[in-house]
Design a protein around this motif. Structure first.
Motif, PDB file in Angstrom:
ATOM      1  N   UNK A  17     -26.281  72.002  54.337  1.00  0.00           N
ATOM      2  CA  UNK A  17     -25.439  72.990  53.653  1.00  0.00           C
ATOM      3  C   UNK A  17     -24.141  72.331  53.195  1.00  0.00           C
ATOM      4  N   UNK A  18     -23.562  71.492  54.055  1.00  0.00           N
ATOM      5  CA  UNK A  18     -22.318  70.799  53.705  1.00  0.00           C
ATOM      6  C   UNK A  18     -22.533  69.869  52.515  1.00  0.00           C
ATOM      7  N   UNK A  19     -23.645  69.138  52.503  1.00  0.00           N
ATOM      8  CA  UNK A  19     -23.939  68.233  51.385  1.00  0.00           C
ATOM      9  C   UNK A  19     -24.038  69.018  50.082  1.00  0.00           C
ATOM     10  N   UNK A  20     -24.698  70.163  50.143  1.00  0.00           N
ATOM     11  CA  UNK A  20     -24.830  71.020  48.970  1.00  0.00           C
ATOM     12  C   UNK A  20     -23.457  71.491  48.494  1.00  0.00           C
ATOM     13  N   UNK A  21     -22.623  71.898  49.441  1.00  0.00           N
ATOM     14  CA  UNK A  21     -21.282  72.383  49.080  1.00  0.00           C
ATOM     15  C   UNK A  21     -20.401  71.274  48.516  1.00  0.00           C
ATOM     16  N   UNK A  22     -20.564  70.054  49.034  1.00  0.00           N
ATOM     17  CA  UNK A  22     -19.788  68.929  48.506  1.00  0.00           C
ATOM     18  C   UNK A  22     -20.179  68.658  47.058  1.00  0.00           C
TER      19      UNK A  22
END
Length: 198
Positions: free
Chosen positions: A26-31
């Motif tokens: 999820x963090x990778x997607x948000x970045x």
């Protein structure tokens, strides 16, 4: 990381099938969404890990893991002592599409698959005309490995064999530009597999 820390720092998001998504995905997607939103280009520097964690509303630990994934996928470059930078794609042709591609954006994923169909159809036609006996053998082996992995429900093995199969087609097509194009598209495909479809 302790289970309680993991639970408190990771939003429990679920996909359509109701499966749990790890926080680093999820963090990778948000970045990636942050990069597009801020109109950052290859070579631009990202905020510090602390500021990036605040920007994507996730813990620093999770963001650190996400940055490792994005680095392995070639989307960011971590330079020790200097910071995190948007990675430079290998070829100028891919600078715009590569830096703007969001593996969780279904419209872009559809466009990527549409492009793959067009390019791989042309590559297959050339491979059928130009493949050497050794290349035909390699194609058959990769196809068999894909079939075996599918029969065993082994997604990781299937993904590896499928990628080998498509690379073999590109090699047999004996066209430098098609080969480079398919390699770049496969890189985007890996991002979809690692982030978008997780």
């Amino acid at each position: 990381m302790a289970r309680s820390e993991w639970s408190s720092s990771v939003p429990r998001q679920h996909g359509e099938a109701g499966g749990y998504r790890p926080g680093y995905e999820i963090a990778a997607e948000r970045i990636l969404e942050y990069i597009v939103r801020e109109r950052l280009e290859p070579g631009d520097r990202l905020p510090t890990e602390k500021d990036l964690a605040e920007a994507v509303r996730m813990s620093r630990t999770i963001v650190r893991e996400a940055v490792k994934i994005l680095s392995a996928l070639g989307r960011v470059s971590v330079q020790k002592g200097r910071g995190i930078y948007i990675a430079e794609p290998d070829g100028a042709l891919w600078k715009e599409s590569f830096s703007r591609f969001l593996p969780a954006d279904l419209r872009q994923v559809d466009e990527m698959f549409e492009f793959r169909r067009l390019v791989e159809t042309a590559a297959t036609r050339l491979a059928a005309q130009r493949a050497t006996p050794a290349q035909v053998k390699a194609l058959r082996q990769a196809a068999q490995q894909s079939a075996d992995a599918a029969a065993d429900d082994d997604i990781d093995a299937f993904t590896r064999a499928d990628e080998t199969f498509h690379r073999a087609i590109a090699t047999a097509a004996a066209n430098t530009f098609l080969d480079a194009t398919l390699e770049s598209v496969q890189r985007l495909q890996r991002q979809v597999s690692a982030i978008g479809l997780a």
